[in-house]
Design a protein around this motif. Sequence first.
Motif, PDB file in Angstrom:
ATOM      1  N   CYS A  92      -5.183  18.356 -14.647  1.00 22.69           N
ATOM      2  CA  CYS A  92      -5.838  17.289 -14.636  1.00 22.69           C
ATOM      3  C   CYS A  92      -4.969  15.932 -14.746  1.00 22.69           C
ATOM      4  N   ALA A  93      -3.786  16.101 -15.275  1.00 23.72           N
ATOM      5  CA  ALA A  93      -2.767  14.851 -15.160  1.00 23.72           C
ATOM      6  C   ALA A  93      -2.392  14.710 -13.674  1.00 23.72           C
ATOM      7  N   ALA A  94      -2.054  15.769 -13.020  1.00 24.92           N
ATOM      8  CA  ALA A  94      -1.825  15.789 -11.711  1.00 24.92           C
ATOM      9  C   ALA A  94      -2.743  15.078 -10.888  1.00 24.92           C
ATOM     10  N   TYR A  95      -3.898  15.549 -11.128  1.00 27.75           N
ATOM     11  CA  TYR A  95      -4.998  15.078 -10.346  1.00 27.75           C
ATOM     12  C   TYR A  95      -5.059  13.488 -10.461  1.00 27.75           C
ATOM     13  N   ALA A  96      -5.415  13.110 -11.862  1.00 33.85           N
ATOM     14  CA  ALA A  96      -5.144  11.694 -11.957  1.00 33.85           C
ATOM     15  C   ALA A  96      -4.141  11.038 -11.248  1.00 33.85           C
ATOM     16  N   ALA A  97      -3.034  11.467 -11.595  1.00 31.96           N
ATOM     17  CA  ALA A  97      -1.829  10.745 -10.893  1.00 31.96           C
ATOM     18  C   ALA A  97      -2.028  10.771  -9.101  1.00 31.96           C
ATOM     19  N   ASP A  98      -2.611  11.801  -8.822  1.00 33.28           N
ATOM     20  CA  ASP A  98      -3.087  11.644  -7.268  1.00 33.28           C
ATOM     21  C   ASP A  98      -4.034  10.687  -7.048  1.00 33.28           C
ATOM     22  N   ALA A  99      -5.005  10.594  -7.825  1.00 35.67           N
ATOM     23  CA  ALA A  99      -6.106   9.540  -7.860  1.00 35.67           C
ATOM     24  C   ALA A  99      -5.457   8.018  -8.091  1.00 35.67           C
ATOM     25  N   ALA A 100      -4.596   8.044  -8.762  1.00 35.49           N
ATOM     26  CA  ALA A 100      -3.961   6.677  -8.928  1.00 35.49           C
ATOM     27  C   ALA A 100      -3.087   6.364  -7.617  1.00 35.49           C
ATOM     28  N   SER A 101      -2.485   7.240  -7.298  1.00 38.20           N
ATOM     29  CA  SER A 101      -1.757   6.944  -5.806  1.00 38.20           C
ATOM     30  C   SER A 101      -2.572   6.641  -4.672  1.00 38.20           C
ATOM     31  N   PHE A 102      -3.871   7.545  -4.530  1.00 38.34           N
ATOM     32  CA  PHE A 102      -4.799   7.012  -3.407  1.00 38.34           C
ATOM     33  C   PHE A 102      -5.303   5.731  -3.743  1.00 38.34           C
ATOM     34  N   ALA A 103      -5.659   5.249  -4.973  1.00 39.24           N
ATOM     35  CA  ALA A 103      -6.104   3.974  -4.869  1.00 39.24           C
ATOM     36  C   ALA A 103      -5.157   2.965  -4.724  1.00 39.24           C
ATOM     37  N   ALA A 104      -3.791   3.215  -5.065  1.00 41.67           N
ATOM     38  CA  ALA A 104      -2.822   2.032  -4.607  1.00 41.67           C
ATOM     39  C   ALA A 104      -2.660   1.971  -3.248  1.00 41.67           C
ATOM     40  N   ARG A 105      -2.672   3.296  -2.363  1.00 44.00           N
ATOM     41  CA  ARG A 105      -2.591   3.074  -1.149  1.00 44.00           C
ATOM     42  C   ARG A 105      -3.930   2.378  -0.558  1.00 44.00           C
ATOM     43  N   GLU A 106      -5.070   2.882  -0.919  1.00 47.23           N
ATOM     44  CA  GLU A 106      -6.206   1.963  -0.654  1.00 47.23           C
ATOM     45  C   GLU A 106      -6.185   0.575  -0.477  1.00 47.23           C
ATOM     46  N   LYS A 107      -5.835   0.201  -1.776  1.00 42.80           N
ATOM     47  CA  LYS A 107      -5.438  -1.250  -2.226  1.00 42.80           C
ATOM     48  C   LYS A 107      -4.479  -2.184  -0.986  1.00 42.80           C
ATOM     49  N   SER A 108      -3.507  -1.174  -0.724  1.00 43.42           N
ATOM     50  CA  SER A 108      -2.544  -1.838   0.199  1.00 43.42           C
ATOM     51  C   SER A 108      -3.361  -1.813   1.742  1.00 43.42           C
ATOM     52  N   LEU A 109      -3.943  -0.834   1.841  1.00 42.94           N
ATOM     53  CA  LEU A 109      -4.918  -1.158   3.411  1.00 42.94           C
ATOM     54  C   LEU A 109      -5.690  -2.006   3.128  1.00 42.94           C
ATOM     55  N   HIS A 110      -6.288  -2.379   2.120  1.00 42.84           N
ATOM     56  CA  HIS A 110      -7.369  -3.443   2.042  1.00 42.84           C
ATOM     57  C   HIS A 110      -6.461  -4.759   2.241  1.00 42.84           C
ATOM     58  N   THR A 111      -5.470  -5.020   1.683  1.00 44.92           N
ATOM     59  CA  THR A 111      -4.549  -6.136   1.880  1.00 44.92           C
ATOM     60  C   THR A 111      -4.505  -6.293   3.413  1.00 44.92           C
ATOM     61  N   GLU A 112      -4.030  -5.025   3.975  1.00 50.86           N
ATOM     62  CA  GLU A 112      -3.723  -5.089   5.435  1.00 50.86           C
ATOM     63  C   GLU A 112      -5.011  -5.649   6.280  1.00 50.86           C
ATOM     64  N   ILE A 113      -6.152  -5.226   5.774  1.00 50.36           N
ATOM     65  CA  ILE A 113      -7.160  -5.653   6.463  1.00 50.36           C
ATOM     66  C   ILE A 113      -7.407  -7.180   6.530  1.00 50.36           C
ATOM     67  N   MET A 114      -7.507  -7.501   5.319  1.00 51.81           N
ATOM     68  CA  MET A 114      -7.734  -9.075   4.912  1.00 51.81           C
ATOM     69  C   MET A 114      -6.609  -9.790   5.798  1.00 51.81           C
ATOM     70  N   MET A 115      -5.363  -9.196   5.964  1.00 53.94           N
ATOM     71  CA  MET A 115      -4.343 -10.005   6.615  1.00 53.94           C
ATOM     72  C   MET A 115      -4.498 -10.136   8.148  1.00 53.94           C
ATOM     73  N   SER A 116      -5.323  -9.118   8.653  1.00 53.87           N
ATOM     74  CA  SER A 116      -5.762  -9.111  10.030  1.00 53.87           C
ATOM     75  C   SER A 116      -6.692 -10.075  10.215  1.00 53.87           C
ATOM     76  N   GLN A 117      -7.486 -10.498   9.387  1.00 49.66           N
ATOM     77  CA  GLN A 117      -8.645 -11.512   9.502  1.00 49.66           C
ATOM     78  C   GLN A 117      -8.144 -12.852   9.874  1.00 49.66           C
ATOM     79  N   ASP A 118      -6.784 -13.166   9.860  1.00 46.66           N
ATOM     80  CA  ASP A 118      -6.546 -14.349  10.368  1.00 46.66           C
ATOM     81  C   ASP A 118      -6.656 -14.690  11.684  1.00 46.66           C
ATOM     82  N   PHE A 119      -7.367 -13.901  12.620  1.00 45.55           N
ATOM     83  CA  PHE A 119      -7.636 -14.285  13.965  1.00 45.55           C
ATOM     84  C   PHE A 119      -8.855 -15.141  13.848  1.00 45.55           C
TER      85      PHE A 119
END
Length: 184
Positions: A92-119
């Motif tokens: 369960c701890a490993a799963y939770a750590a994986d979920a937290a890593s996934f969320a961090a990656r998704e947050k980073s991706l969303h930041t990139e999407i926001m930055m690409s809206q500068d067009f």
Amino acid sequence: MSDASIQTLIRADAAQILHNVVEELPDARERLAYVRSMTEQAATKVLNLVEAAQEDAEAVRKKGRELSDALNRLALSTNISQDRARHLMRLCAAYAADAASFAAREKSLHTEIMMSQDFQDLSGQVINKVSKMLERVEPPLKDLISSMPAPVEAAMPEELGGVQTPDKALKQDDVDDLLASLGF
């Protein structure tokens, strides 16, 4: 053809082109304003969605980290009597750590999407520049056109005689009136 007549034809063509351009300027401005508005609306919508998704991702990341820490503490606890329970806690701890890593990656991706809206900002600036240029150019062009001689309208082709369509054909009363006016 003399040089003067060629120059007159060129000026007449130029006047017609300018006249057409002046007539098209308001429509061009309206279209640019529409594109600017739609681009701005789309960018705003995307940015709002990304911000909401980032908040969700951050909440999942925090909960995942908290769950991971709590499960690790339980897995190390001496109150658990079964090895299997400890193994389950580690999973369960490993799963939770994986979920937290996934969320961090998704947050980073969303930041990139926001930055690409500068067009949108850049395209909006370009459209604003073109619209303002058209607004500045339109009145002097209208003044110039009004000071020039009216463009020569293309001669309308004469209607050919021949077979009449039902809507254009003369009625018998019309023919009788015509013949009567001619003394027949």
